[in-house]
Scaffold this motif. Structure first.
Motif, short mmCIF file in Angstrom:
data_model
loop_
_atom_site.label_atom_id
_atom_site.label_comp_id
_atom_site.label_asym_id
_atom_site.label_seq_id
_atom_site.Cartn_x
_atom_site.Cartn_y
_atom_site.Cartn_z
N GLU A 22 0.80 -1.23 0.00
CA GLU A 22 0.00 0.00 0.00
C GLU A 22 0.83 1.28 0.00
OE1 GLU A 22 -2.67 -0.43 3.33
OE2 GLU A 22 -3.54 -2.27 2.49
N THR A 23 2.15 1.16 -0.04
CA THR A 23 2.99 2.36 0.09
C THR A 23 2.75 3.39 -1.03
OG1 THR A 23 5.23 3.19 0.32
CG2 THR A 23 4.93 1.34 -1.21
N THR A 24 2.87 4.64 -0.68
CA THR A 24 2.81 5.71 -1.68
C THR A 24 4.15 6.45 -1.75
OG1 THR A 24 1.91 7.17 0.03
CG2 THR A 24 0.32 6.08 -1.40
N ALA A 25 5.21 5.77 -1.30
CA ALA A 25 6.53 6.41 -1.22
C ALA A 25 7.00 6.96 -2.57
CB ALA A 25 7.57 5.43 -0.66
N GLU A 26 6.73 6.23 -3.63
CA GLU A 26 7.22 6.64 -4.95
C GLU A 26 6.62 8.00 -5.34
OE1 GLU A 26 6.74 3.63 -7.93
OE2 GLU A 26 7.96 4.74 -9.37
N ALA A 27 5.32 8.17 -5.11
CA ALA A 27 4.66 9.44 -5.46
C ALA A 27 5.14 10.57 -4.56
CB ALA A 27 3.15 9.27 -5.34
N VAL A 28 5.38 10.27 -3.30
CA VAL A 28 5.82 11.31 -2.36
C VAL A 28 7.20 11.85 -2.77
CG1 VAL A 28 6.60 11.68 0.02
CG2 VAL A 28 4.43 10.50 -0.41
N TYR A 75 9.65 16.01 -4.23
CA TYR A 75 10.81 16.66 -3.61
C TYR A 75 12.11 16.48 -4.38
CZ TYR A 75 7.34 16.85 0.03
OH TYR A 75 6.17 17.08 0.71
N LEU A 76 12.00 16.06 -5.65
CA LEU A 76 13.20 15.95 -6.49
C LEU A 76 13.87 17.31 -6.59
CD1 LEU A 76 11.91 13.79 -9.48
CD2 LEU A 76 13.77 13.20 -7.91
N GLY A 77 15.17 17.34 -6.40
CA GLY A 77 15.89 18.59 -6.59
C GLY A 77 15.92 19.48 -5.35
N THR A 122 14.49 24.87 5.79
CA THR A 122 13.88 25.86 4.89
C THR A 122 12.75 25.20 4.11
OG1 THR A 122 15.17 25.34 2.92
CG2 THR A 122 16.19 26.86 4.50
N ALA A 123 12.16 25.94 3.20
CA ALA A 123 11.11 25.38 2.34
C ALA A 123 11.67 24.34 1.37
CB ALA A 123 10.44 26.51 1.56
N ARG A 124 13.01 24.26 1.29
CA ARG A 124 13.62 23.29 0.37
C ARG A 124 14.33 22.14 1.10
NH1 ARG A 124 14.35 24.46 -4.81
NH2 ARG A 124 16.42 23.55 -4.81
N ALA A 131 6.77 25.83 10.90
CA ALA A 131 6.82 27.29 11.04
C ALA A 131 7.94 27.88 10.18
CB ALA A 131 7.02 27.66 12.50
N ARG A 132 8.91 27.03 9.77
CA ARG A 132 9.98 27.50 8.89
C ARG A 132 9.72 27.08 7.45
NH1 ARG A 132 10.89 27.08 14.06
NH2 ARG A 132 12.31 28.62 14.95
N ASP A 133 8.47 26.75 7.16
CA ASP A 133 8.00 26.43 5.80
C ASP A 133 8.52 25.12 5.23
OD1 ASP A 133 6.50 28.77 5.71
OD2 ASP A 133 8.23 29.93 5.01
N ALA A 134 9.12 24.27 6.06
CA ALA A 134 9.63 23.00 5.51
C ALA A 134 8.45 22.07 5.22
CB ALA A 134 10.57 22.34 6.51
N PRO A 135 8.51 21.38 4.08
CA PRO A 135 7.51 20.35 3.83
C PRO A 135 7.67 19.21 4.84
CG PRO A 135 8.87 20.76 1.87
CD PRO A 135 9.50 21.48 3.00
#
Ligand code: F6R
Length: 356
Positions: A199-205, A209-211, A259-261, A287-291
């Protein structure tokens, strides 16, 4: 061969249910809640335990430390290359456990020799029958994972964690209600891992976040070694910058990097004090915008603070970290695959490191 998988590593990730069934076979008695490991019949209950190990096996050792402590036995894990040069004194009736998949890691062998030279009793936890560690230690327990071809350890880490539960139950456990619950969770573990794989969705996740700049992994308690292992696997096979942190340490420095990245993978299982505190740490990175990617069994409300969720079935506190680890293995694998890395033979890493 690779049985239709693109890489040995993916094959071995998928072999985990089988590997764990092999490791558990004949060692669990569900009626009594007792664990028997024949190889350990002549090992007494130690008064104190030192683990020595490297890399992934060191992360397994960190998990083992907590199991012994829960059983009332003081335990510590040491990076083998540090122990070899200045070992902590081993008290009388102390046991030094070397955790090494290959059984040939020079640093771990040196640490064990040092301990034996000082009169300590030694035990090897290894996958390889007849390996140097198995021949040199006073005792040996096999994790029975089957051969692992991929250089980055995957199924052997899961087998190490499973075996550590058996080892601690066998040396220090009793036939209590708690043991019965653990035994039944261990029996269910191969099926639970199968469910994660299906059931994993790891590939889509990963695609989201590539790059990105860097990848952080956080966890508390038994999920701390899982965070460390998630980051080690990620750096080994993707060549991207990754770090694992104890969730509570973020605010003591590493938050400067967030950071956000910089996606943060937060391992949160159960709904106890530890989970609640880790959710507090998740809010700090948010709070620091990190995913945020939550790896969770859905018992807490961490999902409310996450951009993505990698779900695991609800299980015992001891087995939940192993299920979370499988999701993180898949995260690393799919990221490395997207980046076209040499997954089975990553650069600068050998299957057994035979120099100190
Ligand atoms: C991780 C990895 C290394 C090994 C380490 C210890 O994927 O392959 O970090 O875990 O070199 O190896 P063993 O367990 O053979 O002693």
């Amino acid at each position: 061969g690779k049985s239709g998988y693109d890489h040995y590593m993916l094959k071995e990730i998928h072999e985990q249910p089988t590997a764990l069934r092999q490791g558990l076979s004949g060692r669990l008695d569900e009626l009594s809640g007792r664990v028997t490991v024949e190889e350990l019949d002549d090992v007494g209950t130690p008064e104190t335990v030192h683990f020595v190990a490297c890399g992934t096996s060191y992360h397994a050792a960190l998990y083992g430390v907590e199991l012994f402590r829960e059983a009332g036995i003081p335990a510590q894990a040491f990076i083998a290359s540090e122990y070899a040069t200045g070992p902590a004194p081993v008290p009388e009736n102390g046991l030094v456990i070397g955790v090494t998949q290959s059984g040939e890691t020079a640093d771990t062998l040196a640490a064990l020799r040092e301990a034996a030279g000082r009169g300590a009793e030694t035990l090897a936890l290894t996958n390889v029958v007849g390996s140097t560690v198995a021949r040199e230690c006073d005792h040996v327990m096999y994790i029975r994972s089957g051969p692992e071809i991929g250089v980055a350890a995957s199924k052997t880490f899961s087998s190490q964690l499973t075996s550590l539960n058996l080892l601690v139950e066998s040396l220090a456990g009793g036939a209590t209600g708690d043991s019965r619950e653990l035994v039944s969770a261990l029996r269910d573990l191969p099926g639970d891992i199968q469910q994660v794989l299906d059931e994993t969705t790891a590939e889509a996740v990963v695609d989201e976040y590539l790059g990105d700049d860097a990848f952080f992994f956080i966890g508390r308690g038994q999920n701390f070694p899982v965070a460390l292992e998630g980051a080690l696997k990620f750096k080994e096979i993707t060549y991207e910058h990754a770090e694992g942190f104890a969730a509570g340490e973020l605010k003591h420095g590493p938050l400067a990097l967030v950071t956000a990245r910089t996606p943060v993978f937060a391992v949160v299982t159960g709904n106890d004090e530890r989970a609640r505190k880790t959710i507090g740490n998740v809010k700090e990175v948010e709070a620091r915008d990190a995913p945020v990617v939550a790896v969770t069994d859905g018992q807490s409300d961490v999902e409310r603070y996450a951009d993505h969720v990698l779900s695991i079935p609800e299980t015992h506190p001891r087995t939940a970290p192993m299920l979370a680890n499988v999701q993180l293995q898949l995260v690393s694998y799919h990221m490395a695959d997207r980046l076209g890395r040499s997954i089975d033979k990553p650069r600068n890493l050998a299957k057994s490191v035979t120099v100190e």
